[in-house]
Design an enzyme around this catalytic site. Structure first.
Site, short mmCIF file in Angstrom:
data_model
loop_
_atom_site.label_atom_id
_atom_site.label_comp_id
_atom_site.label_asym_id
_atom_site.label_seq_id
_atom_site.Cartn_x
_atom_site.Cartn_y
_atom_site.Cartn_z
N ASN A 1 10.11 2.01 -1.61
CA ASN A 1 9.71 1.25 -0.41
C ASN A 1 9.98 2.09 0.83
O ASN A 1 10.44 3.22 0.73
CB ASN A 1 10.41 -0.12 -0.37
N ARG A 2 9.70 1.52 1.99
CA ARG A 2 9.73 2.32 3.22
C ARG A 2 11.11 2.41 3.88
O ARG A 2 11.23 2.95 4.98
CB ARG A 2 8.76 1.73 4.25
#
Ligand code: CTP
Length: 415
Positions: free
Chosen positions: A211-212
């Protein structure tokens, strides 16, 4: 507020080619709000002029012990008034002089006269560092409670490679903050566990689901807790950032590894901040070879990862702080997680406006239904305010385990 703000720091500067780095250290400490009194040895002034330090610290610079009336008074006064005394770089000669109580330069009298913590940052030729004379002096200084940093390894001024390099300024500043925290911070003697970044769940040996999350928020919380004097365990998923200095970093990749690391470290912790964006699902079967492009469509079956906070519902010891990053119904979802995961506090934030961003707006939701919103600011400032909130809210469960500045010292023989 930063631990160095308003602190009196005596910065002793020895003679070394590494002095160009010390200029930057003096500048950074001044920018952080410290009052930096620079004391230079005669040799140091050959590498950098006193005017350079004076221009950056906005304070007089001391060089010769008896050259002015001001200096004559300062030779013990600086040490008495200091919150910390730092010597960068500490030469083999300076280490030997301090170990044996010599007092023929301003920095030596300052160190002899101070009751403040002392941090020495050696830099020298590798053989001088490894010489038994130096090593025995270092051991003696450490036994007496002085904080002596290990030099870095690398290319030395003489052209050879080995241990003896002045550590990077970030490390010196991080160690200094930790030392100040232990002497005057509010979490001295406490253990804080922080998780940060995202997790990577392998699909095959080269691909993963991630994920970011950048790690910025969790790293800032770890730094803020270190500055308050806590022993900090930072359990970090993969992140491109340099972790804060003087914290213990445990690197993990997957949710399962983060789960195991948290369980290992949370047992005797006083505070757990679960900032990590833990993957909720992982490939049910991670294959051990690189997947080939043989199909038009590929379906990867996913299974749930362990929910770390959920697995700690029955653990009562530490204050538990969770995060809820949502795209909609922020406060409702956050309140539900606070209850379901049996947390003391949850930090609600808008997922889109925060993950991977340099700044953030958060709302703190307490067990008793209180809401506090902190307006959008840099993550470092938010981290300090979050910690402040926790300290104010649970003074009985946090706070230092001894009185400020009562760090036991073997340096003085009391009558
Ligand atoms: N968390 C955790 N273990 C997981 C997933 C999340 O401990 N496997 C923690 C996070 O670190 C965070 C809190 O739980 O502090 C909330 O995480 P979030 O992903 O927002 O919530 P979930 O429980 O995963 O719920 P949902 O995905 O339904 O929003």
């Amino acid at each position: 507020m930063s631990i160095v703000a308003g602190k009196r720091i005596v910065l002793g500067v020895g003679g070394s080619i590494a002095n160009y780095k010390v200029i930057e250290l003096a500048r950074q400490l001044t920018v952080a709000g410290a009052l930096v009194d620079v004391v230079m040895t005669e040799e140091a002034t050959r590498f950098v002029t006193p005017l350079t330090f004076q221009s950056l610290t906005y304070r007089p610079v001391y060089t010769e012990m008896w050259s002015t009336l001001e200096n004559a008074a300062a030779h013990v006064k600086l040490g008495e008034e200091a919150d910390v005394v730092l010597v960068v770089p500490a030469t083999a000669h300076t280490l030997a002089s301090i170990a044996h109580g010599l007092a023929d330069t301003m920095i030596l009298t300052t160190i002899l006269a101070t009751r403040a913590p002392v941090m020495l940052v050696p830099a020298m030729n590798v053989n001088m560092w490894q010489n038994v004379a130096t090593q025995e002096n270092v051991a003696l200084l450490r036994r007496r409670g002085l904080h002596v940093l290990e030099p870095d390894e690398g290319m030395l001024a003489s052209g050879i490679t080995g241990r003896g390099r002045l550590p990077e300024i970030e490390r010196i500043e991080g160690e200094l903050r930790a030392l100040l925290g232990r002497s005057s911070g509010r979490l001295a003697g406490r253990k804080v566990v922080v998780t940060a970044g995202g997790t990577h769940e392998p699909i095959d040996p080269v691909r993963f689901i991630g994920n970011r999350a950048s790690g910025h928020m969790g790293y800032a919380i770890a730094a803020a807790a270190r500055d308050e004097g806590a022993r900090v365990i930072l359990i970090s998923g993969p992140a491109a950032l340099q972790p804060p200095m003087a914290v213990e970093v445990v690197r993990v990749e997957t949710a399962q590894q983060m789960h195991d690391a948290v369980h290992e470290h949370v047992v005797d912790a006083d505070l757990l901040v679960m900032n990590a964006a833990v993957a909720d699902y992982r490939p049910a079967q991670a294959v051990d070879h690189k997947l080939k492009k043989t199909q038009e469509q590929l379906t990867i079956g996913l299974e749930r990862t362990p929910d770390i906070l959920q697995s700690l519902v029955d653990i009562k010891g530490p204050i538990k702080v969770g995060f809820a990053a949502e795209t909609n119904d922020l406060l409702a979802y956050a309140a539900d997680k606070l209850k379901r995961k049996n947390l003391d506090l949850i930090v609600a934030n808008d997922a889109v406006g925060s993950i991977g961003q340099p700044d953030i707006e958060i709302t703190l939701l307490d067990v008793d239904g209180r809401h506090t919103t902190l307006p959008r600011q840099a993550k470092a400032l938010i981290a300090e305010q979050l910690l402040e909130h926790v300290l104010q809210r649970w003074p009985d469960r946090l706070g230092r385990t001894d009185a400020p500045n009562s760090t036991p010292s073997t340096r003085f023989q009391e009558d």
